[in-house]
Scaffold this motif. Sequence first.
Motif, mmCIF file in Angstrom:
data_model
loop_
_atom_site.group_PDB
_atom_site.id
_atom_site.type_symbol
_atom_site.label_atom_id
_atom_site.label_comp_id
_atom_site.label_asym_id
_atom_site.label_seq_id
_atom_site.Cartn_x
_atom_site.Cartn_y
_atom_site.Cartn_z
ATOM 1 N N LEU A 134 0.836 -1.194 0.000
ATOM 2 C CA LEU A 134 0.000 0.000 0.000
ATOM 3 C C LEU A 134 0.873 1.248 0.000
ATOM 4 C CD1 LEU A 134 -2.640 -0.935 2.738
ATOM 5 C CD2 LEU A 134 -2.872 -1.210 0.266
ATOM 6 N N ILE A 135 0.431 2.271 -0.713
ATOM 7 C CA ILE A 135 1.086 3.580 -0.702
ATOM 8 C C ILE A 135 -0.009 4.627 -0.573
ATOM 9 C CG2 ILE A 135 2.575 5.183 -1.928
ATOM 10 C CD1 ILE A 135 3.623 2.897 -3.568
ATOM 11 N N ILE A 136 0.245 5.656 0.206
ATOM 12 C CA ILE A 136 -0.728 6.732 0.329
ATOM 13 C C ILE A 136 0.014 8.065 0.345
ATOM 14 C CG2 ILE A 136 -0.785 6.762 2.853
ATOM 15 C CD1 ILE A 136 -3.746 7.212 0.433
ATOM 16 N N GLY A 137 -0.587 9.098 -0.232
ATOM 17 C CA GLY A 137 0.012 10.419 -0.303
ATOM 18 C C GLY A 137 0.662 10.674 -1.651
ATOM 19 N N ASP A 138 0.941 11.932 -1.947
ATOM 20 C CA ASP A 138 1.502 12.332 -3.241
ATOM 21 C C ASP A 138 2.785 13.122 -3.017
ATOM 22 O OD1 ASP A 138 2.135 13.324 -5.706
ATOM 23 O OD2 ASP A 138 0.110 14.025 -6.189
ATOM 24 N N PRO A 139 3.971 12.501 -3.228
ATOM 25 C CA PRO A 139 5.241 13.188 -2.984
ATOM 26 C C PRO A 139 5.519 14.387 -3.883
ATOM 27 C CG PRO A 139 5.540 10.815 -2.971
ATOM 28 C CD PRO A 139 4.166 11.071 -3.508
ATOM 29 N N SER A 140 4.700 14.608 -4.902
ATOM 30 C CA SER A 140 4.944 15.749 -5.796
ATOM 31 C C SER A 140 4.231 17.019 -5.344
ATOM 32 C CB SER A 140 4.499 15.400 -7.219
ATOM 33 O OG SER A 140 3.082 15.277 -7.280
ATOM 34 N N LEU A 141 3.345 16.932 -4.367
ATOM 35 C CA LEU A 141 2.528 18.084 -3.991
ATOM 36 C C LEU A 141 3.323 19.159 -3.249
ATOM 37 C CD1 LEU A 141 -0.867 16.598 -2.766
ATOM 38 C CD2 LEU A 141 -0.369 17.733 -4.918
ATOM 39 N N ARG A 142 3.032 20.410 -3.569
ATOM 40 C CA ARG A 142 3.558 21.561 -2.836
ATOM 41 C C ARG A 142 2.442 22.576 -2.585
ATOM 42 N NH1 ARG A 142 6.581 18.018 -2.989
ATOM 43 N NH2 ARG A 142 8.796 17.987 -3.567
ATOM 44 N N THR A 143 1.194 22.146 -2.824
ATOM 45 C CA THR A 143 0.024 22.999 -2.618
ATOM 46 C C THR A 143 -0.961 22.282 -1.710
ATOM 47 O OG1 THR A 143 -0.987 22.099 -4.624
ATOM 48 C CG2 THR A 143 0.240 24.166 -4.839
ATOM 49 N N PRO A 144 -1.798 23.027 -0.982
ATOM 50 C CA PRO A 144 -2.740 22.401 -0.057
ATOM 51 C C PRO A 144 -3.903 21.741 -0.783
ATOM 52 C CG PRO A 144 -3.073 24.771 -0.103
ATOM 53 C CD PRO A 144 -1.849 24.502 -0.926
ATOM 54 N N PRO A 145 -4.556 20.782 -0.152
ATOM 55 C CA PRO A 145 -5.723 20.139 -0.764
ATOM 56 C C PRO A 145 -6.913 21.085 -0.804
ATOM 57 C CG PRO A 145 -5.445 19.389 1.487
ATOM 58 C CD PRO A 145 -4.236 20.222 1.165
ATOM 59 N N ALA A 146 -7.814 20.847 -1.736
ATOM 60 C CA ALA A 146 -9.002 21.696 -1.868
ATOM 61 C C ALA A 146 -9.900 21.595 -0.643
ATOM 62 C CB ALA A 146 -9.775 21.304 -3.131
ATOM 63 N N THR A 147 -9.774 20.506 0.090
ATOM 64 C CA THR A 147 -10.613 20.296 1.275
ATOM 65 C C THR A 147 -10.140 21.083 2.483
ATOM 66 O OG1 THR A 147 -9.297 18.305 1.636
ATOM 67 C CG2 THR A 147 -11.449 18.015 0.624
ATOM 68 N N GLY A 148 -8.992 21.755 2.377
ATOM 69 C CA GLY A 148 -8.474 22.520 3.502
ATOM 70 C C GLY A 148 -7.744 21.644 4.492
ATOM 71 N N GLY A 149 -7.730 22.064 5.762
ATOM 72 C CA GLY A 149 -6.910 21.390 6.762
ATOM 73 C C GLY A 149 -7.497 20.151 7.372
ATOM 74 N N ILE A 150 -8.751 19.827 7.079
ATOM 75 C CA ILE A 150 -9.403 18.692 7.710
ATOM 76 C C ILE A 150 -8.953 17.381 7.095
ATOM 77 C CG2 ILE A 150 -11.409 18.661 6.161
ATOM 78 C CD1 ILE A 150 -13.128 18.105 8.671
ATOM 79 N N GLN A 151 -8.886 16.329 7.896
ATOM 80 C CA GLN A 151 -8.546 15.005 7.406
ATOM 81 C C GLN A 151 -9.825 14.234 7.106
ATOM 82 O OE1 GLN A 151 -6.471 12.145 10.067
ATOM 83 N NE2 GLN A 151 -4.952 11.998 8.452
ATOM 84 N N ILE A 152 -9.918 13.627 5.916
ATOM 85 C CA ILE A 152 -11.112 12.891 5.495
ATOM 86 C C ILE A 152 -10.685 11.511 5.018
ATOM 87 C CG2 ILE A 152 -13.077 12.840 3.908
ATOM 88 C CD1 ILE A 152 -12.912 15.890 3.763
ATOM 89 N N THR A 153 -11.240 10.475 5.617
ATOM 90 C CA THR A 153 -10.837 9.112 5.277
ATOM 91 C C THR A 153 -12.029 8.205 4.972
ATOM 92 O OG1 THR A 153 -10.777 8.462 7.615
ATOM 93 C CG2 THR A 153 -8.731 9.309 6.660
ATOM 94 N N ASP A 154 -13.185 8.804 4.669
ATOM 95 C CA ASP A 154 -14.378 8.050 4.275
ATOM 96 C C ASP A 154 -15.028 8.805 3.132
ATOM 97 O OD1 ASP A 154 -17.325 7.266 4.276
ATOM 98 O OD2 ASP A 154 -16.567 5.893 5.812
ATOM 99 N N LEU A 155 -15.320 8.106 2.047
ATOM 100 C CA LEU A 155 -15.885 8.757 0.870
ATOM 101 C C LEU A 155 -17.235 9.398 1.165
ATOM 102 C CD1 LEU A 155 -14.927 6.154 -1.873
ATOM 103 C CD2 LEU A 155 -14.002 8.455 -1.583
ATOM 104 N N GLY A 156 -17.912 8.937 2.195
ATOM 105 C CA GLY A 156 -19.181 9.538 2.572
ATOM 106 C C GLY A 156 -19.035 10.943 3.115
ATOM 107 N N ASP A 157 -17.809 11.336 3.489
ATOM 108 C CA ASP A 157 -17.567 12.668 4.030
ATOM 109 C C ASP A 157 -16.979 13.635 3.007
ATOM 110 O OD1 ASP A 157 -18.447 11.921 6.584
ATOM 111 O OD2 ASP A 157 -16.465 11.114 7.094
ATOM 112 N N GLY A 158 -16.716 13.154 1.796
ATOM 113 C CA GLY A 158 -16.175 14.023 0.763
ATOM 114 C C GLY A 158 -14.897 13.479 0.168
#
Length: 592
Positions: A134-158
Amino acid sequence: MHFSKPTIMAALASSAYAGTTQRTFAVNHFYGQGPLTMGRMDPIVSPGGPSGHVHAIQGGNGFALDMQNLQALDSSCTSSLVKADRSNYWTPALYFQDQTTQKFEAVEMFYMNVYYFMEPTEDQITPFPPGLRLIIGDPSLRTPPATGGIQITDLGDGAIQPVQWVCPRSNTNSPLYPTDSDGLHGVGIQDPTNAGSGVGFPDQNCDGYASPLRADVTFPSCWNNATDPSMVDPVQNPEGYKYLDTFTNKAAVTWPTKGNCPAGWAHLPKLFYEVYWNTPKFASRWTPGQQKQPFVLANGDPTGYSLHGDFVAGWDTKVLQTVIDTCNAGDDGMDKCPNIGDLNDDSTSCNIANLVPENIGATVGTVLDALPGNNPVGAWGVAAGAAVAPTGATVAPTAVDSGSAPGASSAAGGQTEVASSVAAPTTTSAPASAPASNPAEPVVGDDSSTQTTLATVTQAATSSAASATSTSTGSGSTVADGWSYTGCYADTTARVLSGITLANVGQHAVTNTKCVSYCAARGFSMAGTEYGGQCFCGNSMSTVTKLDDSKCAMPCEGDASQTCGGGMALSVYSQAAPKFRRALGRLRRYVE
């Protein structure tokens, strides 16, 4: 020992199952001198050769540059306290960049925890099959996610947002992130549900109680075991499994929706990494609150958005199924689970050499002109490929551990961090309102929360020949027959006591009395406590700076009437007059 395909398939087979409405979890703790190894190694993304940047790796010593699918099971030792777990877990290493010289120093990995969550679901939860990657995360990113600072780990939440940074602080009068931060100009974005965490690096000093800067990484838990066609090569996969490499086949893994996996998919435990980095050692060398900070990930990321994690399964599946079905040990540790099997002796260590021999700055005091792999330090809001090299650094082309293959899907307009090994979310819409924080979730930076203080704090100390005679409040009080208080010492560039570091005295149980008992039972003549919850043993001290006793004033976790050192300050006790030796200015904390 390998497991036959029928055995594993039987363990994974579905049966009539009513589901559960209550979450259970157990924390997998590690022990020993530093992680299993550190170096530019990643057998998933860069098999057979150096990876683009340094990782800190825990788990079984079967880890290699190019791993066969069942190779983890052949490990002869593991840095996990539970011997039945020979899996490997890794994240990028962290470096400090001096703002004057622009040179780099490695930040010590303080400790790591891996949570195994069995979330409420209608599904039956099954163990990871050996070799699952398993791999998670994107090592190329230097910009914040569109969802802001919140952590979301269920598709039902966005849209999924699987990584965060946590910064416990001794003083929280000022916000962790500027309230007007857009995440593009030197500092990240606040989690609206938790004042102690967010995305991207904060510009504050993380000096909470035994809890420096922490990386949080959450993995998906739905696996398409029925249709994953990857890794069918008979040499790589002699057992004939069809489901071993989700990096090659990214549609093999996804996230649950309202707690449930797609029909016909296997539901795995939810992995959650906590990786603490000893950033307080550099606190005197930068000024917090200036909307800039000095830490950089090993891939040259000064933003922290590219945080990512990797996992290769190496469990005895019968033992892990027992944990899933019967254990809710929580922060006390998976080693407390019933029928968990043999445990490792925490006074020993399981390490392997850096398989890419080079100077990665692992020795205390080492200064590097450039990050290993010659990764240039990038800029906030600028894609990784457009990074600017630090002054004086010689930059050579290097493989980028991008974590995504051509054609891989992304969510939320490409700004949300997406797992390289995870199927694209079926929705990209953010929730109408941020979900309330879950009080049962592991600590995420709230200074009032109870925290796991050590990776090795897991089981009760063995009885000692030294009998306790006093547990009075003063740091200079007698704690055992024949033992006396030596003083308070600065614990900075080299450990004052290095015979056993982070001794396994017991979860939230450290006292001076218990630390002395633990060390005496193992033949040491000196013991020390730090951060209120750490214990160290040794037979001599380095020539170090003695501090005023007021610097060793943290209440002991196991008895608040005693004081157990302080932040980078060690309360030392000795059985006889202390012995001194020359300072270990370059004490080797990691195995290169």
